[in-house]
Design a protein around this motif. Structure first.
Motif, PDB file in Angstrom:
ATOM      1  N   VAL A  75     -13.960  10.391   1.246  1.00 12.04           N
ATOM      2  CA  VAL A  75     -13.341   9.713   0.123  1.00 12.04           C
ATOM      3  C   VAL A  75     -13.851  10.324  -1.167  1.00 12.04           C
ATOM      4  CG1 VAL A  75     -13.099   7.553  -1.102  1.00 12.04           C
ATOM      5  CG2 VAL A  75     -13.019   7.598   1.376  1.00 12.04           C
TER       6      VAL A  75
ATOM      7  N   THR B  74      -7.413   2.958   4.321  1.00 15.21           N
ATOM      8  CA  THR B  74      -7.005   2.160   3.159  1.00 15.21           C
ATOM      9  C   THR B  74      -6.365   0.823   3.513  1.00 15.21           C
ATOM     10  OG1 THR B  74      -4.899   3.358   3.094  1.00 15.21           O
ATOM     11  CG2 THR B  74      -6.671   4.182   1.670  1.00 15.21           C
TER      12      THR B  74
ATOM     13  N   LYS C  39     -12.550   6.197  -5.753  1.00 14.95           N
ATOM     14  CA  LYS C  39     -11.855   4.934  -5.587  1.00 14.95           C
ATOM     15  C   LYS C  39     -11.846   4.302  -6.964  1.00 14.95           C
ATOM     16  CE  LYS C  39     -11.673   1.050  -2.545  1.00 14.95           C
ATOM     17  NZ  LYS C  39     -12.178   0.374  -1.354  1.00 14.95           N
TER      18      LYS C  39
ATOM     19  N   THR D  45     -13.541   2.872   3.561  1.00 10.72           N
ATOM     20  CA  THR D  45     -13.908   4.182   3.040  1.00 10.72           C
ATOM     21  C   THR D  45     -15.357   4.548   3.364  1.00 10.72           C
ATOM     22  OG1 THR D  45     -14.381   3.064   0.966  1.00 10.72           O
ATOM     23  CG2 THR D  45     -12.278   4.177   1.125  1.00 10.72           C
TER      24      THR D  45
ATOM     25  N   GLY E  87      -2.786   5.208  -2.400  1.00  7.00           N
ATOM     26  CA  GLY E  87      -3.723   5.994  -1.599  1.00  7.00           C
ATOM     27  C   GLY E  87      -3.205   7.415  -1.458  1.00  7.00           C
TER      28      GLY E  87
ATOM     29  N   GLU F  14      -1.138  -0.885  -4.304  1.00  2.85           N
ATOM     30  CA  GLU F  14      -2.352  -0.078  -4.178  1.00  2.85           C
ATOM     31  C   GLU F  14      -1.921   1.329  -3.825  1.00  2.85           C
ATOM     32  OE1 GLU F  14      -4.800  -2.811  -1.717  1.00  2.85           O
ATOM     33  OE2 GLU F  14      -6.225  -1.129  -1.887  1.00  2.85           O
TER      34      GLU F  14
ATOM     35  N   LEU G 234      -5.662   8.558   6.162  1.00  2.00           N
ATOM     36  CA  LEU G 234      -5.340   7.857   4.922  1.00  2.00           C
ATOM     37  C   LEU G 234      -5.018   6.392   5.224  1.00  2.00           C
ATOM     38  CD1 LEU G 234      -4.759   7.880   1.920  1.00  2.00           C
ATOM     39  CD2 LEU G 234      -2.459   8.758   2.425  1.00  2.00           C
TER      40      LEU G 234
ATOM     41  N   THR H 206      -7.131   4.942  -4.181  1.00  5.10           N
ATOM     42  CA  THR H 206      -8.107   5.648  -3.355  1.00  5.10           C
ATOM     43  C   THR H 206      -7.635   7.078  -3.160  1.00  5.10           C
ATOM     44  OG1 THR H 206      -8.653   3.625  -2.160  1.00  5.10           O
ATOM     45  CG2 THR H 206      -9.288   5.691  -1.120  1.00  5.10           C
TER      46      THR H 206
ATOM     47  N   LEU I 130       1.313   5.088   0.132  1.00  4.49           N
ATOM     48  CA  LEU I 130       0.484   6.194   0.624  1.00  4.49           C
ATOM     49  C   LEU I 130       1.197   7.538   0.519  1.00  4.49           C
ATOM     50  CD1 LEU I 130      -1.140   4.541   3.780  1.00  4.49           C
ATOM     51  CD2 LEU I 130      -2.053   4.732   1.448  1.00  4.49           C
TER      52      LEU I 130
ATOM     53  N   LEU J 270       0.867  -1.173   0.000  1.00  2.00           N
ATOM     54  CA  LEU J 270       0.000   0.000   0.000  1.00  2.00           C
ATOM     55  C   LEU J 270       0.904   1.224   0.000  1.00  2.00           C
ATOM     56  CD1 LEU J 270      -2.869   1.218   0.355  1.00  2.00           C
ATOM     57  CD2 LEU J 270      -2.558   0.925   2.833  1.00  2.00           C
TER      58      LEU J 270
END
Ligand SMILES: Nc1nc2c(ncn2[C@@H]2O[C@H](COP(=O)(O)OP(=O)(O)O)[C@@H](O)[C@H]2O)c(=O)[nH]1
Ligand SMILES: Nc1nc2c(ncn2[C@@H]2O[C@H](COP(=O)(O)OP(=O)(O)O)[C@@H](O)[C@H]2O)c(=O)[nH]1
Ligand SMILES: [Mn+2]
Ligand SMILES: [Mn+2]
Lengths: 306, 306
Positions: B3, A140, B6, B143, A63, A61, A136, A99, A36, A34
């Motif tokens: 959010v 997420t 997404k 989210t 964010g 992913e 955040l 996201t 971020l 993830l």
């Protein structure tokens, strides 16, 4: 901890996720990262560097949390355009998911470098950053996250193997050295940028012992000399990029964390925690939870030069 | 925070979630409630009470964390059977989703009531509980979460309108009074069970000021009298179930929290935080973040009687 099963409303899905690992070989073990970024400004150099990361994008992913300011709105528009482009582009470039959060609370301090580094403004500013990071993170991080890589929006250059390189140390928390490129009489040089990665000093501990519980020590202000040993100055020209040093404070410009550290509760304190705040408070929290942070003095990432 | 969007790997999905609210009318505003339970034992009475909650099940997400012990394995088998039954049953009874986590770290202390309440065992036990709560929370909060309702697996009786009743107070953190039914010479009576919801006392604050940073004050031990005013004793027979009182400590047997409080970083400290730990430390953290917890002395939920 591991996720045993996740059962939806319609169908019954069973994820046997006891094999969600966090190892020195994340690619081999198909570990989800993830990535971020708190993002107040959008730098094309940051984005291009991100796209060049060689870790499989389908395992990454993204964010973002963007402040609700005029500057944030402008950054958001650019970010959304960039995200759409890559997620609509060739499949191998697409990320697992993206996201984007908006940050409702106000940004209390000015955004130019001189003003935002003024000591008086630091506590409020760092607290705001901490809340943004926490929102955040905790929105997420999911059942399948193995690693969290924090990367500021103004980190414009890293090795493309950043994720693999940091993970291979198999540390709970690991931080590269954040430098900045500049011109010295027309000659390209580099200099330290982030001073939040440090080893504690007896002096700083003594200062803390005499402070009120709600006071915060900040690094890098002459009004408040701590005599801490800063990782920024521990770089050795031509030194092994993989030499490690244990740290008591860490910066967040680039910061790799095993997901279990955050899951256990290690967050970015928006208040004084052992007289530390935000990423430095996070390092202290990780240590209170039994996780030792490490730094890589000779492994460099570069901050934008305004 | 909210959010903004997404965006998945395959298709581009835009959730405009600026309308994820957390209000006194959660049902009217279709607010998602994440109901979280650390679960070492499975009580059918808990499950039946859960099924009777009148808040629309499609707006409730369930999350459990079960220890990896023999007792935990037995509880897990029962929990999974119960979950499958409801998620395969009539659509209106099904929950939005269910996540079950296993807790890798050891349960350090015995599970019978007398032993686990011994003062010496408390710090380790409460730290383990705190880590379990944090893992569960930060893995499942998403989210779309508006509220988090903490409900212990041995809470066997609540009003079916529990969620609506607590939400209508529109507080960042709100806790009902946790009692226990028992037989007094064959006559059914009730008595206080959870002593972790309290108002601070000058005495407890003075005790804390003389303690080491890593020491923890526990409530309800005569070895360590705090003279705090306990919500457990503030119940008035026939009193208004909706009368509110501000609290400095909260228990976690039943505890309703606006998701933004957790997102800002308020977690269950597994270490001494202002000499408090777990749910009581959480209350302090919420207050440090600017959120005032409240209790409802006359609104009762009931703990199992072993
Ligand atoms: N969400 C959010 N991000 C911010 C805010 N201020 C700065 N950022 C981002 O947070 C990171 C660190 O901020 P920056 O101003 O670069 O700090 P510095 O380099 O330590 O002076 C960068 O990625 C910024 O884009 C804010 O108020 N909200
Ligand atoms: N995940 C997990 N849950 C636990 C553990 N020990 C107890 N629980 C659960 O945590 C909640 C509180 O524990 P309990 O023993 O009832 O505490 P008490 O009522 O305060 O004495 C209950 O829902 C238990 O089922 C543990 O080691 N791990
Ligand atoms: Mn920066
Ligand atoms: Mn209990």
């Amino acid at each position: 901890t591991s996720v045993k099963s996740k059962i939806g409303r319609g169908q019954i899905t069973h994820y046997q996720l006891n094999n969600v690992t966090t190892t020195a070989d994340p690619e081999g073990n198909r570990e989800r990262v993830l990535l971020l970024t708190p993002l107040a400004r959008f730098y094309p150099e940051y984005w291009n560097n991100l796209l060049k990361l060689s870790y499989p994008h389908e395992l990454i992913e993204l964010g973002f949390i963007v402040p609700k300011t005029r500057e944030g709105n402008a950054a958001l528009a650019k970010l959304e355009a960039a995200v759409k482009k890559v997620q609509h582009g060739p499949k191998k470039n697409r990320f697992h998911g993206v996201t984007i959060m908006r940050q409702d609370f106000d940004t209390p301090t000015p955004q130019n470098e001189k003003d935002r580094h003024a000591l008086a403004a630091q506590k409020l500013r760092r607290a705001t950053m901490a809340r943004a990071r926490n929102s955040l993170l905790f929105t997420t991080i999911g059942t399948e996250t193995s690693w969290v890589l924090w990367l500021d929006s103004d980190i414009v250059e890293t090795p493309p193997t950043l994720i693999q390189d940091l993970a291979r140390h198999d540390k709970a928390v690991i931080v590269p050295n954040c430098y900045q490129r500049y011109q010295n009489n027309g000659k390209p040089e580099i200099r330290p940028y982030d001073f939040n990665s440090w080893h504690d000093s007896p002096r700083a501990l003594e200062m803390a012992s005499k402070m009120g519980k709600d006071d915060v020590i900040f690094e890098g202000y002459k009004e408040m000399a701590t005599y801490r040993a800063l990782m920024a100055y521990e770089r050795v020209d031509g030194g092994d990029p993989h030499s490690e040093t244990p740290l008591e404070g860490v910066g967040g410009t680039a910061l790799m964390v095993k997901a279990e550290v955050h899951r256990d509760g290690a967050m970015f304190p928006p208040f004084a925690f052992y007289n530390l705040i935000e990423t430095e408070g996070f390092a202290k929290m990780a240590r209170r939870l039994g996780y030792q942070p490490y730094g890589l003095p000779n492994y460099l990432v570069y901050h934008y030069n305004e």
